[in-house]
Design an enzyme around this catalytic site. Structure first.
Site: not given
Ligand code: GUN
Length: 284
Positions: A51, A95, A118
């Site tokens: 990311k 996350q 998200d």
């Molecule tokens: N953990 C696994 N996938 C995601 C996601 O798309 N966003 C976040 N914040 N955590 C995750």
């Protein structure tokens, strides 16, 4: 046809990079994404690295905030509050999963809905189901983009989604419905799952079990979207679909890795730009 998520994702990021330079020129600042990670979970660390890399590639501002595994819920909430109130921050991502002593529901709800890149905040989820303007969750948004880019017709088709999670199954079903597909949400307890799936023109597998979708689940010519991320005993990354067995039957298929995964990150970049624009245009 193999749907190359990596390549589609790359060309979308290349376009965003150019767009972001123009935005910086026009608004005097760049979209800013802040990513918070708690602890040392290796899978989470690897996702977060991807990311941040994409954030840098697209020319955004922002960085990673690293908090220790034993950070208190109150400290994490205070950190989120600080970013909520920072006028230069457009997107906030925490996350998941979080350590057991921290409530994920509380954390998700604490992120300002307008910075919730998200699309997990209850306000954004409600808005999605009410057909109101909202931030779409990245993986479902990426799946629709992949189908569009691959030229897969959605309207009038039968779609089956295996999985009913809040993050993927339910929202992707809603987005397919909005595009006029007729949608069935199936799951691990669906009776005669293979027969249900064989009806699908578009099959989305989001169950989290390696090689669960075999050739007998797939109608010849169907588009198969594999959202699974599973590790085999020898550490190899595989999806929910038995790729070698399904490839000759499917009309289109996403590989793992290199299918849905890169699109999720790319849609996160898209959402950050959308949050930036919403915030800048509110000022005007
Ligand atoms: N953990 C696994 N996938 C995601 C996601 O798309 N966003 C976040 N914040 N955590 C995750």
């Amino acid at each position: 046809m193999i749907i190359d998520g990596k390549q589609i994702s790359q060309s979308l990021k290349d376009a965003m990079k150019i767009e972001v330079d123009a935005l910086a020129e026009q608004y005097g600042r760049r979209p800013c994404l802040m990513v918070i990670i708690v602890g040392n979970n290796p899978a989470s660390r690897s996702y977060v690295r991807g990311k941040i890399k994409a954030t840098e590639y697209c020319g955004f501002d922002g960085h990673l905030v690293e908090l220790p595994e034993d950070v208190s819920e109150a400290t994490l909430l205070a950190e989120i509050d600080k970013l909520n109130n920072d006028p230069l921050v457009d997107g906030i991502l925490v996350q998941l999963p979080l350590p057991k002593h921290i409530s994920e529901d509380k954390v998700i709800a604490a992120i300002s809905a307008e910075k919730d890149v998200d699309g997990f905040h209850p306000e954004n989820v409600a808005r999605l189901w009410l057909n109101q303007h909202c931030i779409l969750p990245c993986t479902p948004k990426g799946i629709i983009e992949l189908l569009d880019q691959a030229g897969v017709e959605i309207a009038g088709k039968k779609a089956v989604v295996i999985g009913r999670s809040n993050i993927v199954g339910k929202p992707v079903a809603k987005l397919l419905l909005d595009r006029n597909a007729t949608v069935t949400i199936a799951h691990s307890r669906t009776k005669d799952l293979a027969a249900v799936c064989r009806e699908a023109d578009i099959l989305v597998a989001a169950v989290g079990r390696a090689k669960m979708v075999t050739a007998e689940y797939v109608k010849p010519g169907a588009a198969v979207i594999d959202v699974g991320i599973n590790r085999t005993e020898d550490g190899k990354l595989v999806g929910d679909v038995d790729y070698e067995a399904v490839l000759p039957v499917a009309g289109a298929i996403t590989p793992v890795p290199g299918g849905v995964g890169p699109m999720t990150i790319t849609m996160l970049m898209r959402n950050t730009i959308e949050c930036f624009l919403n915030r800048e245009n509110k000022k005007a």
